[in-house]
Design a protein around this motif. Structure first.
Motif, short mmCIF file in Angstrom:
data_model
loop_
_atom_site.label_atom_id
_atom_site.label_comp_id
_atom_site.label_asym_id
_atom_site.label_seq_id
_atom_site.Cartn_x
_atom_site.Cartn_y
_atom_site.Cartn_z
N LEU A 160 0.76 -0.85 -0.01
CA LEU A 160 -0.24 0.52 -0.39
C LEU A 160 0.82 1.85 -0.01
O LEU A 160 0.04 2.68 -0.29
N ALA A 161 1.52 1.05 0.18
CA ALA A 161 3.22 2.43 0.51
C ALA A 161 2.76 3.59 -0.66
O ALA A 161 2.98 4.50 0.08
N ASN A 162 3.02 2.79 -2.40
CA ASN A 162 2.46 4.17 -2.69
C ASN A 162 0.98 4.50 -3.22
O ASN A 162 0.72 5.15 -4.37
N ASP A 163 -0.31 4.19 -2.28
CA ASP A 163 -1.55 3.68 -2.88
C ASP A 163 -1.89 3.30 -3.94
O ASP A 163 -2.50 4.89 -5.10
N PRO A 164 -1.32 2.47 -4.10
CA PRO A 164 -1.20 2.42 -5.67
C PRO A 164 -2.93 1.72 -5.98
O PRO A 164 -3.27 1.53 -5.44
N PRO A 165 -3.87 1.83 -7.36
CA PRO A 165 -5.10 2.17 -7.34
C PRO A 165 -5.22 0.08 -7.20
O PRO A 165 -6.76 -0.27 -7.24
N LEU A 166 -4.47 -0.69 -7.82
CA LEU A 166 -4.26 -2.19 -7.28
C LEU A 166 -3.64 -2.63 -7.18
O LEU A 166 -2.51 -2.90 -6.86
N ILE A 167 -4.22 -3.87 -6.21
CA ILE A 167 -3.69 -4.92 -5.43
C ILE A 167 -3.89 -6.27 -5.94
O ILE A 167 -4.73 -7.03 -6.05
N VAL A 168 -2.33 -6.56 -6.41
CA VAL A 168 -2.45 -8.54 -6.13
C VAL A 168 -1.79 -8.76 -5.41
O VAL A 168 -0.56 -9.01 -4.76
N ALA A 169 -2.82 -10.31 -5.23
CA ALA A 169 -1.94 -10.95 -4.18
C ALA A 169 -2.32 -12.27 -5.03
O ALA A 169 -3.02 -12.96 -5.20
N ASP A 170 -1.26 -13.06 -4.69
CA ASP A 170 -0.97 -14.13 -4.58
C ASP A 170 -0.71 -15.48 -3.05
O ASP A 170 -0.13 -16.12 -2.74
N LEU A 191 -9.67 -3.04 2.72
CA LEU A 191 -9.21 -2.97 1.55
C LEU A 191 -10.03 -2.25 0.56
O LEU A 191 -10.63 -1.39 -0.04
N ARG A 192 -10.90 -3.80 0.81
CA ARG A 192 -12.22 -3.31 -0.41
C ARG A 192 -12.96 -2.21 0.05
O ARG A 192 -13.58 -2.02 -0.87
N ASP A 193 -13.42 -2.39 1.40
CA ASP A 193 -14.63 -1.37 1.37
C ASP A 193 -14.32 0.41 1.49
O ASP A 193 -14.50 0.82 1.37
N GLN A 194 -12.59 0.55 1.45
CA GLN A 194 -12.37 1.10 1.55
C GLN A 194 -11.72 2.22 -0.05
O GLN A 194 -11.85 2.56 -0.41
N GLY A 195 -12.63 0.74 -1.26
CA GLY A 195 -12.73 1.73 -3.11
C GLY A 195 -11.66 0.65 -3.56
O GLY A 195 -11.11 1.12 -4.69
N LYS A 196 -11.01 -0.12 -2.69
CA LYS A 196 -9.39 -0.07 -3.41
C LYS A 196 -9.51 -1.28 -4.13
O LYS A 196 -10.50 -2.06 -3.93
N THR A 197 -8.81 -1.68 -5.64
CA THR A 197 -9.47 -3.08 -6.36
C THR A 197 -8.43 -3.80 -6.39
O THR A 197 -7.66 -4.04 -5.93
N LEU A 198 -8.93 -5.05 -5.64
CA LEU A 198 -8.07 -6.49 -5.28
C LEU A 198 -8.15 -7.71 -6.21
O LEU A 198 -9.35 -7.77 -6.94
#
Length: 231
Positions: A160-170, A191-198
């Motif tokens: 989350l450091a650079n406040d990216p619009p997309l979070i990808v998790a493997d 994070l989903r509730d905050q509006g991040k795309t996951l």
């Protein structure tokens, strides 16, 4: 809603024993801002390959991969690295924290690389992120001095450091016990509730059902694409 991900007839081939093995077959996929997509399916069917294309770690053999407006197949490796730092936060199954840096330094590192924030603000933001994931008291500890669950939470803070619009998790909970996995997944739900795309690959059915949309990948093809009860 803004499209964060657009895949158009994406194929991925790998050479194997003198032949080409196609791992992904004609993938078409749109993901809009704020969606939480779980990718499920048996091992070896192309899920992680798909994530690697979304993050620019790998390139499609054919087709288009457009993420947050950038056509990744057209970018040089240098531009891809810069693009990735600003646009995607990646959470790995094995945490991938640098062992000689403490949790605070690991969280600051992506900000140092991108250079978007003034130096004096980077540590402050890193501490806020560690506090958000419940690790403010462990900021000065090395990865080896904290539990696997704490390492994964630190990895989420780093993503989350650079406040990216997309979070990808493997497989972000693949190496965690059930209780710790639940705690980590609560972070993703937040994070989903905050509006991040996951976008997350997982073998855990309960975690997949907590996403807003579930993609089933079989033999390198999207077998099913269904909204879940949460969505």
């Amino acid at each position: 809603m803004k499209k964060i991900i657009e895949l158009k007839q994406v194929y991925k081939d790998y050479p194997q024993a003198g032949n080409l093995q196609t791992v992904l077959h004609g993938i078409d996929l749109d993901v809009v801002s704020g969606e939480f997509v779980a990718i499920v399916g048996p091992s070896g069917n192309g899920k992680s390959t798909l994530l690697n294309l979304l993050t620019g770690i790998d390139h499609p053999s054919r087709g288009e991969v457009i993420v947050n407006g950038a056509a990744l197949q057209k970018l040089s490796n240098e531009k891809l690295t810069r693009w990735r730092g600003a646009n995607v936060g990646i959470v790995f199954q094995f945490f991938q924290l640098l062992p000689t840096l403490n949790l605070l330094q690991n969280t600051v590192l992506p900000m140092d690389f991108l250079g978007k924030l003034p130096k004096r603000q980077r540590q402050q933001r890193a501490m806020q992120l560690l506090e958000q994931v419940g690790l403010a008291d462990a900021a000065d500890r090395l990865p080896s001095q904290v539990s696997g669950g704490q390492q994964q939470r630190a990895a989420i803070a780093r993503a989350l450091a650079n406040d990216p619009p997309l979070i990808v998790a493997d497989e972000p909970t693949g190496n965690l016990d059930a209780a710790t996995a639940d705690a980590v997944f609560e972070l993703f739900a937040h994070l989903r509730d905050q509006g991040k795309t996951l976008v997350m690959v997982t073998h855990n059915a309960a975690l997949a059902d907590a996403a807003s949309r579930k993609l089933e990948i079989h033999s390198g093809r999207i077998h099913a694409d269904t909204p879940t009860r949460v969505g």
